[in-house]
Design a protein around this motif. Structure first.
Motif, short mmCIF file in Angstrom:
data_model
loop_
_atom_site.label_atom_id
_atom_site.label_comp_id
_atom_site.label_asym_id
_atom_site.label_seq_id
_atom_site.Cartn_x
_atom_site.Cartn_y
_atom_site.Cartn_z
N PRO A 38 0.90 -1.50 0.12
CA PRO A 38 0.16 -0.02 0.00
C PRO A 38 0.87 1.39 0.17
CG PRO A 38 -0.64 -1.36 1.63
CD PRO A 38 0.48 -2.30 1.10
N ASN A 39 0.26 2.30 -0.84
CA ASN A 39 0.95 3.58 -0.76
C ASN A 39 0.28 4.47 0.53
OD1 ASN A 39 -1.33 4.50 -1.66
ND2 ASN A 39 -1.03 4.64 -3.65
N VAL A 40 0.69 5.60 0.71
CA VAL A 40 0.48 6.50 1.85
C VAL A 40 -0.92 6.98 1.76
CG1 VAL A 40 2.78 7.63 2.36
CG2 VAL A 40 0.92 8.51 0.66
N GLU A 41 -1.54 6.73 0.57
CA GLU A 41 -3.13 7.15 0.61
C GLU A 41 -3.83 5.81 0.81
OE1 GLU A 41 -1.09 8.03 -1.93
OE2 GLU A 41 -1.09 10.02 -1.90
N GLN A 42 -3.51 4.70 0.28
CA GLN A 42 -4.26 3.46 0.80
C GLN A 42 -3.85 3.10 2.39
OE1 GLN A 42 -1.89 1.07 -1.81
NE2 GLN A 42 -3.64 1.11 -3.49
N LEU A 43 -2.75 3.36 2.93
CA LEU A 43 -2.38 3.43 4.29
C LEU A 43 -3.26 4.22 5.03
CD1 LEU A 43 1.37 3.04 4.53
CD2 LEU A 43 -0.23 1.49 5.37
N THR A 44 -3.64 5.59 4.63
CA THR A 44 -4.50 6.35 5.30
C THR A 44 -5.78 5.82 5.45
OG1 THR A 44 -3.07 8.27 4.32
CG2 THR A 44 -5.40 8.84 5.40
N THR A 45 -6.59 5.41 4.50
CA THR A 45 -7.68 4.71 4.51
C THR A 45 -7.57 3.34 5.47
OG1 THR A 45 -8.08 5.44 2.38
CG2 THR A 45 -9.53 3.61 3.11
N GLY A 46 -6.70 2.52 5.26
CA GLY A 46 -6.76 1.47 6.09
C GLY A 46 -6.64 1.64 7.61
N ILE A 47 -5.59 2.73 7.86
CA ILE A 47 -5.66 3.00 9.33
C ILE A 47 -7.08 3.56 9.89
CG2 ILE A 47 -4.53 4.65 10.92
CD1 ILE A 47 -1.99 4.23 8.94
N GLU A 48 -7.60 4.54 9.13
CA GLU A 48 -8.85 4.75 9.65
C GLU A 48 -9.90 3.81 9.94
OE1 GLU A 48 -11.95 8.80 8.75
OE2 GLU A 48 -10.01 8.28 7.65
N GLU A 49 -9.87 3.07 9.19
CA GLU A 49 -10.65 1.95 9.20
C GLU A 49 -10.38 1.08 10.46
OE1 GLU A 49 -10.35 -0.37 5.58
OE2 GLU A 49 -11.67 1.28 4.36
N LYS A 50 -9.07 0.84 10.87
CA LYS A 50 -8.74 -0.06 11.93
C LYS A 50 -8.95 0.78 13.13
CE LYS A 50 -6.19 -3.23 9.21
NZ LYS A 50 -6.74 -4.55 9.37
N LEU A 51 -8.72 2.18 13.42
CA LEU A 51 -8.88 2.79 14.73
C LEU A 51 -10.10 2.73 15.28
CD1 LEU A 51 -6.54 5.71 13.79
CD2 LEU A 51 -5.92 3.67 15.21
N GLU A 52 -10.24 2.74 16.57
CA GLU A 52 -11.58 2.59 17.35
C GLU A 52 -11.50 3.77 18.49
OE1 GLU A 52 -11.64 -1.42 18.69
OE2 GLU A 52 -12.25 -2.30 16.74
N GLY A 53 -12.85 3.85 18.91
CA GLY A 53 -13.02 4.63 20.18
C GLY A 53 -12.32 6.08 19.96
N GLU A 54 -11.67 6.43 21.21
CA GLU A 54 -11.18 7.78 21.15
C GLU A 54 -10.16 7.83 20.22
OE1 GLU A 54 -9.39 10.58 24.72
OE2 GLU A 54 -9.52 8.75 25.18
N GLN A 55 -9.21 6.95 19.96
CA GLN A 55 -8.15 7.09 19.21
C GLN A 55 -8.68 7.60 17.59
OE1 GLN A 55 -5.91 3.67 19.22
NE2 GLN A 55 -4.49 4.59 21.01
N LEU A 56 -10.04 7.09 17.39
CA LEU A 56 -10.44 7.14 15.91
C LEU A 56 -10.96 8.64 15.95
CD1 LEU A 56 -11.43 6.57 13.18
CD2 LEU A 56 -13.52 5.56 14.19
N LYS A 57 -11.55 9.00 17.14
CA LYS A 57 -12.11 10.47 17.22
C LYS A 57 -10.87 11.35 17.12
CE LYS A 57 -14.10 13.48 20.72
NZ LYS A 57 -14.46 13.45 22.40
N ASN A 58 -9.72 11.07 17.74
CA ASN A 58 -8.70 11.91 17.85
C ASN A 58 -7.93 12.14 16.28
OD1 ASN A 58 -9.07 12.79 20.43
ND2 ASN A 58 -7.53 11.14 21.18
N PHE A 59 -7.97 11.08 15.69
CA PHE A 59 -7.59 10.79 14.29
C PHE A 59 -8.49 11.76 13.22
CE2 PHE A 59 -7.30 9.09 10.07
CZ PHE A 59 -6.21 8.49 9.78
N LYS A 60 -9.56 11.71 13.49
CA LYS A 60 -10.69 12.43 12.41
C LYS A 60 -10.40 13.86 13.08
CE LYS A 60 -13.78 8.88 11.64
NZ LYS A 60 -15.58 8.62 11.59
N ILE A 61 -10.25 14.29 14.21
CA ILE A 61 -10.00 15.80 14.96
C ILE A 61 -8.90 16.21 13.92
CG2 ILE A 61 -9.48 17.31 16.78
CD1 ILE A 61 -11.12 15.53 18.20
N ILE A 62 -7.72 15.64 13.93
CA ILE A 62 -6.50 15.94 13.40
C ILE A 62 -6.40 16.18 11.93
CG2 ILE A 62 -4.00 15.38 13.07
CD1 ILE A 62 -4.33 14.37 16.03
N LYS A 63 -7.29 15.05 11.28
CA LYS A 63 -7.49 15.16 9.94
C LYS A 63 -8.26 16.21 9.55
CE LYS A 63 -9.18 12.07 6.13
NZ LYS A 63 -9.83 10.80 5.82
#
Length: 397
Positions: A38-63
């Motif tokens: 995977p390239n960085v774009e594919q990694l970005t999507t894959g990571i967002e799909e695997k994060l959960e809870g507060e970590q996913l929330k913080n990820f989306k805030i920063i993004k």
């Protein structure tokens, strides 16, 4: 748009590859993408799909905070990691908050993202077909040159290391030792001489970090140093943080860490004199790297750069910034930049030396496009042109 005679340029390319005394390579994400990593774009999507809870929330805030500043391009995981590490630095990794994300939570998110990156890439690596990568490095290893063979890469996967070790080709990346290999700065600052037994070893410089690098605290200085760890059974059991896209300065400033020394090595290498430097899979989207490359192209008139692109859009974009560079030639599927001029490929069979001369290893006649922007095709071209196909097959087997 001007027409560019493809057969003549291929003839010139073959001559350069055959007679250049000093040749180096720069691998971008496209070389790994060719192996379905995977390239960085594919990694970005894959990571967002695997994060959960507060970590996913913080990820989306920063993004979401980054999106307005980076338009029109999309925010990728390296942008997000940069921002997370700024938060860690600003807050001292404490309970203080920035964007409603505390330093403590930013540190946890950073480590989790890197762990997920490791898992995603490791899974793809395990099933990747690395035959062409092995053949490329066998070809490079067989080159009889008076200079060291240097490969720079922005990729943090372990495809290159696995390919080299599978074929038992010696290489050096600046780390020494066996228990916890440490970075030896002096080995990067000096170029090898003719009497050096390691002259023919391949030099591998991973300027964006690696899945085998980890931050470890130096108990004496209380600063962070980078160590290299070999095969890991479970990344979640590793206490130290991965060194992926290292944008934070968590180290003793009196000692260069690998990614800083590698940038200096790249600059010094490109300024070292007569050199043929080949880019494959690199989109020229990293301004820090581009600045070094373009400055060196201006300063060293004995430096010749060859760029192989997978898409014509990349050719057109690079031409806007490099039309004045006579020592930069760019090859795309249907377009190219030769001697500063943007043009379209023209394939003329009448230019072939004989009706039997093969061209299918660089030109797809059905689709009317140049194919060496694909790393697999480039590796095949280099091997075919070398006249050492049997020796290469022996090494890789």
């Amino acid at each position: 748009m001007d027409k560019i005679n493809l057969v003549r340029e291929i003839r010139e390319l073959k001559t350069q590859l055959s007679y250049s005394k000093n040749i180096g390579f720069f691998f971008g994400a496209g070389t790994s993408c060719a192996l379905k990593i995977p390239n960085v774009e594919q990694l970005t999507t894959g990571i967002e799909e695997k994060l959960e809870g507060e970590q996913l929330k913080n990820f989306k805030i920063i993004k979401a905070d980054l999106e307005p500043t980076l338009r029109p391009r999309k925010v990728n995981i390296e942008d997000i990691l940069n921002q997370i590490r700024r938060i860690r630095e600003l807050t001292g990794e404490s309970k203080k908050e920035y964007l409603k994300v505390s330093g403590e939570r930013a540190r946890e998110l950073d480590k989790e993202i890197c762990t997920v990156i490791y898992d995603i890439i490791a899974e793809k690596e395990a099933i990747a077909d690395i035959d062409n990568t092995k053949k490329f490095f066998a070809w490079l290893s067989l080159l009889n040159r008076d200079f060291s063979k240097e490969v720079f890469t922005t990729n943090y996967d372990l495809i290159i290391e696995k390919s080299l070790e599978a074929s038992q080709i010696p290489y050096f990346d600046g780390f020494v030792g066996s228990y916890e290999p440490f970075f030896w700065q002096e080995s990067i600052d000096q170029f090898v001489t003719k009497n050096d037994l390691t002259q023919n070893w391949i030099r591998l410089w991973k300027i964006h970090g690696s899945l085998s690098w980890f931050w470890k605290e130096d108990t004496k200085t209380k600063s962070q140093k980078v160590i290299r760890i070999g095969k890991i059974d479970n990344i979640k059991d590793e206490e130290n943080e991965l060194v992926i896209y290292p944008s934070k300065e968590k180290y003793d400033s009196s000692k260069k860490q690998p990614f800083i020394a590698y940038f200096d090595r790249l600059k010094n290498y490109l300024l070292s004199g007569e050199l043929l430097f080949v880019f494959t899979g690199y989109s020229f989207s990293d301004q820090h790297i581009n600045e070094i490359i373009f400055n060196c192209l201006r300063q060293n008139n004995r430096l010749t750069a060859l760029v192989f692109f997978f898409q014509d859009a990349e050719v057109e974009n690079l031409h806007r910034h490099t039309s004045s560079y006579m020592n930069l030639n760019v090859f795309g599927p249907t377009k190219a930049i030769i001697n500063g001029n943007l043009g379209e490929w023209e394939f003329l069979k009448t230019e072939l030396k004989s009706p039997a001369e093969k061209f299918d290893h660089y030109w797809n006649q059905t689709e009317n496009k140049f194919i060496l922007g694909d790393f697999n095709a480039l590796a095949n071209f280099l091997i075919t042109n070398s006249g050492k196909k049997e020796a290469i097959e022996t090494i890789t087997k």
